[in-house]
Motif scaffolding. Structure first.
Motif, PDB file in Angstrom:
ATOM      1  N   MET A 168       0.855  -1.192   0.000  1.00 27.82           N
ATOM      2  CA  MET A 168       0.000   0.000   0.000  1.00 27.82           C
ATOM      3  C   MET A 168       0.886   1.235   0.000  1.00 27.82           C
ATOM      4  N   GLN A 169       0.507   2.199  -0.810  1.00 30.38           N
ATOM      5  CA  GLN A 169       1.318   3.413  -0.916  1.00 30.38           C
ATOM      6  C   GLN A 169       1.286   4.187   0.387  1.00 30.38           C
ATOM      7  N   ARG A 170       2.433   4.684   0.815  1.00 31.64           N
ATOM      8  CA  ARG A 170       2.531   5.445   2.056  1.00 31.64           C
ATOM      9  C   ARG A 170       3.438   6.648   1.851  1.00 31.64           C
ATOM     10  N   ILE A 171       3.174   7.680   2.603  1.00 27.86           N
ATOM     11  CA  ILE A 171       4.089   8.831   2.594  1.00 27.86           C
ATOM     12  C   ILE A 171       4.083   9.442   3.973  1.00 27.86           C
ATOM     13  N   ARG A 172       5.220   9.381   4.704  1.00 26.59           N
ATOM     14  CA  ARG A 172       5.287   9.855   6.086  1.00 26.59           C
ATOM     15  C   ARG A 172       5.681  11.313   6.124  1.00 26.59           C
ATOM     16  N   ARG A 173       5.115  12.022   7.052  1.00 25.10           N
ATOM     17  CA  ARG A 173       5.464  13.423   7.238  1.00 25.10           C
ATOM     18  C   ARG A 173       6.503  13.513   8.342  1.00 25.10           C
ATOM     19  N   SER A 174       7.735  13.774   7.960  1.00 24.39           N
ATOM     20  CA  SER A 174       8.802  13.817   8.949  1.00 24.39           C
ATOM     21  C   SER A 174       8.867  15.147   9.671  1.00 24.39           C
ATOM     22  N   VAL A 175       8.525  16.218   8.989  1.00 22.51           N
ATOM     23  CA  VAL A 175       8.575  17.532   9.601  1.00 22.51           C
ATOM     24  C   VAL A 175       7.317  18.277   9.217  1.00 22.51           C
TER      25      VAL A 175
ATOM     26  N   ASN B  71       8.092   8.571  -4.685  1.00 25.68           N
ATOM     27  CA  ASN B  71       9.077   8.697  -3.614  1.00 25.68           C
ATOM     28  C   ASN B  71       8.434   9.531  -2.517  1.00 25.68           C
ATOM     29  N   TRP B  72       8.618   9.130  -1.275  1.00 23.74           N
ATOM     30  CA  TRP B  72       7.923   9.747  -0.152  1.00 23.74           C
ATOM     31  C   TRP B  72       8.903   9.972   0.980  1.00 23.74           C
ATOM     32  N   SER B  73       8.419  10.493   2.084  1.00 23.00           N
ATOM     33  CA  SER B  73       9.338  10.888   3.152  1.00 23.00           C
ATOM     34  C   SER B  73      10.118   9.710   3.718  1.00 23.00           C
TER      35      SER B  73
END
Length: 609
Positions: free
Chosen positions: A1-8, A282-284
């Motif tokens: 599953m596509q994911r993208i984390r918010r680091s900041v 490409n994600w965090s």
């Protein structure tokens, strides 16, 4: 599953508002150092990420973003002739577009500062983002998202769009990126709640004289696949067949095991098209830095693969391909292309953030724009004092978007979708890239011309029909006989019975050569001769235009390479009028031939001025 984390978490006022951009080797305002192991766990698509950051900003400081919306009147309905197919081929699209251009307009961009940068001539659909669906079968009718939808500013957007034949649709969202599908399940598994929400959506759209809906439910678990498809069909029934209905899905929906039944979502009685979010690839949390929509990547799902997988699932005519007007930065272990991210190594300070186009462009200007030849995206890098680490930032610009639009055209997709409009506020190059690639151009060989817009104008004005076989021949020199016909059509010169020259007998342009001479625009190349087959020089073009426009003499000597030229006075008059800036800041190149594309630019500037 596509994911993208918010680091900041970064304030969107720094991302979008008032054209705020980072300084040299600087990190975004609001960013704070994050040590490995203490990064916030928020995740979601870029749609969810930006919406969550804005929500947090408003909660912390409701007045900071100046989103004080005044209620607006009901907009005027769309009035356009032609096909009723909401996403028809070129004949049914506004503004000469050859493909659908759907642009997301999030509520935080509905501001008096940003909206003047909207170019309604370069979109076919504006998707307001957005109103959230609730588990009880209703829409969220409170807060900033509702106030913006019902605002006078949004009324103006809808009215201006409709005046240009552009549709405005409402994006309805439901996000479950925290992994809790309780609300989504309660809604979608209940036929009565699905119907109630579909009817409320239709009522809400009608009340604002909007033109349809974009559904953005993400991510979609496999357990709700059938129920979600049924909901899409419920929305179609409530809207009716003439309304526009699209469904946003993640960029990996055709490549990974996700809960979107793509063929069923665009079957008869369902949506008109899929809006594939061809970004966030490409994600965090990526192991290597790279474009959010790389054409080819050894480290992540790429556009080539994702698009091919979508085309295996749905017809090209049902696929809208999403492109990013943003990029992403990571702290990395070094400055080499596609460097390892600190997130993947744990050896340096972890940080990642989204970058809107304007900020990315300024960052590249400050730090040196580079090019990823595989990913086909721009990037830059710098040493961050904030994080005591290298930062790499990748973003899409006209060159990279041109590659993506080429793919859309090559595969004959329905069109493109943009996340999101006005990240380029105050600039024009991204609008021009749309025009260059997605307008129904009058000639087949002008899409790479620097002066393509002037050539389109020349065609629209009836001044040129090209050089034959659907071509314009933009880099061919202009002959003097052709120039006479261009000048006749441009200035509407009267007929004449006088035969001025002896060397144009039988020439197809002879009548126009005589018209130009009778109007005092030319005296020929020498006594009794016009030299019709000779190329027009830039100096001669200056004299033609100065005489045709009756321009006054100039008080300034603008160039240093025309001294002694019989056309020097005309060259300076042309420069003084703003029709030319020369071939360099100090040179005019008077003896260089005028190319057909340059002639188009000269004539457009001359008649516009």
């Amino acid at each position: 599953m596509q994911r993208i984390r918010r680091s900041v978490s970064i304030a969107l006022v720094a991302l979008l508002g008032a054209f705020v951009v980072p300084a040299l080797a600087a990190d975004p305002p609001g960013a704070t150092p994050a040590t490995s192991g203490s990064v916030p766990a928020g995740e979601g698509s870029i749609h969810a990420e930006m919406a969550a950051e804005m929500s947090a900003e408003l909660a912390a400081d409701p007045g900071r973003l100046h989103l004080a919306f005044r209620p607006g009147s009901r907009p005027e309905p769309l009035r356009q002739a032609g096909t009723m197919d909401p996403l028809a081929a070129a004949g049914g699209l506004p503004n000469g577009l050859s493909r659908v251009v759907l642009g997301y307009l999030p509520y935080w961009a509905v501001t008096s500062e940003l909206l003047p940068s909207m170019n309604y001539d370069r979109v076919s659909t504006i998707a307001y983002f957005g109103l959230a669906a609730r588990s009880d079968g209703t829409l969220t009718r409170s807060g900033t998202t509702w106030s913006a939808w019902a605002s006078s500013l949004m009324t103006d957007v809808i009215n201006q769009a409709h005046a240009e034949g552009v549709k405005v649709v409402l994006t309805v969202t439901m996000m479950a990126w925290d992994g809790n599908y309780t609300s989504m399940s309660a809604l979608l598994n209940s036929p009565s709640l699905r119907t109630a929400l579909a009817n409320e959506i239709a009522t809400t759209v009608s009340a604002r004289n909007a033109d349809g809906v974009n559904l953005d439910f993400e991510p979609m678990p496999n357990s709700l696949q059938t129920a979600y498809t049924a909901f899409v069909r419920d929305v179609r029934t409530a809207l009716g067949p003439a309304a526009e209905l699209t469904v946003a899905v993640t960029g990996g929906a055709a490549s990974w095991d996700e809960g979107y039944d793509l063929p069923a979502l665009v079957a008869d009685g369902a949506a008109d098209a899929i809006m594939a979010m061809g970004y966030d690839l490409n994600w965090s949390g990526s192991t290597h830095a790279g474009g959010v929509a790389p054409i080819v990547s050894p480290y992540a799902l790429d556009v080539d693969t994702a698009m091919a997988d979508f085309l295996d699932a749905v017809p090209a005519s049902r696929l809208i391909w999403g492109v990013p007007y943003y990029g992403r930065a990571w702290t990395t272990t070094g400055d080499e292309l596609n460097g390892r991210t600190c997130k993947s190594t744990g050896t340096c300070t972890v940080a990642s953030w989204a970058i809107p186009y304007n900020s990315a462009r300024t960052g590249a200007e400050a730090n040196g724009r580079r090019w990823d030849p595989a990913g086909q995206v721009a990037w830059y890098t710098y040493a961050s004092e904030t994080y005591d680490a290298q930062v790499q930032a990748y973003y899409d610009d006209p060159q990279s978007l041109d590659v993506k639009y080429d793919l859309v055209n090559q595969h004959e997709l329905r069109g493109v979708g943009i996340w999101h409009l006005l990240m380029d506020a105050g600039r024009y190059e991204l609008w021009n890239t749309i025009g260059q690639n997605l307008l129904a151009l009058p000639f087949t060989d002008i899409d790479d011309s620097l002066h393509w817009q002037a050539i389109v104008w020349l065609s629209d004005q009836g001044i040129s029909a090209g050089c034959g076989d659907g071509r314009f021949c933009p880099t061919a020199p202009v002959k003097r006989d052709e120039m006479a016909s261009f000048l006749f059509r441009a200035f509407g010169l009267p007929d004449t019975s006088i035969d001025h020259f002896s060397d144009d007998a039988g020439n197809m342009h002879e009548l126009n050569i005589n018209r130009v001479a009778s109007a005092g625009i030319t005296v020929g190349c020498e006594a009794d001769r016009y030299c019709p087959s000779r190329s027009v020089t830039r100096a001669e073009m200056a004299s033609f235009l100065v005489r045709a426009l009756h321009l006054p003499p100039a008080a300034t000597d603008h160039f240093d390479d025309d001294a002694g030229s019989v056309h020097e006075a005309a060259i300076n008059a042309l420069a003084e009028s703003g029709i030319t800036t020369g071939c360099t800041p100090t040179s005019f190149c008077p003896n260089a031939p005028v190319l057909r594309e340059q002639m188009a630019a000269f004539l457009q500037r001359a008649l516009a001025s």
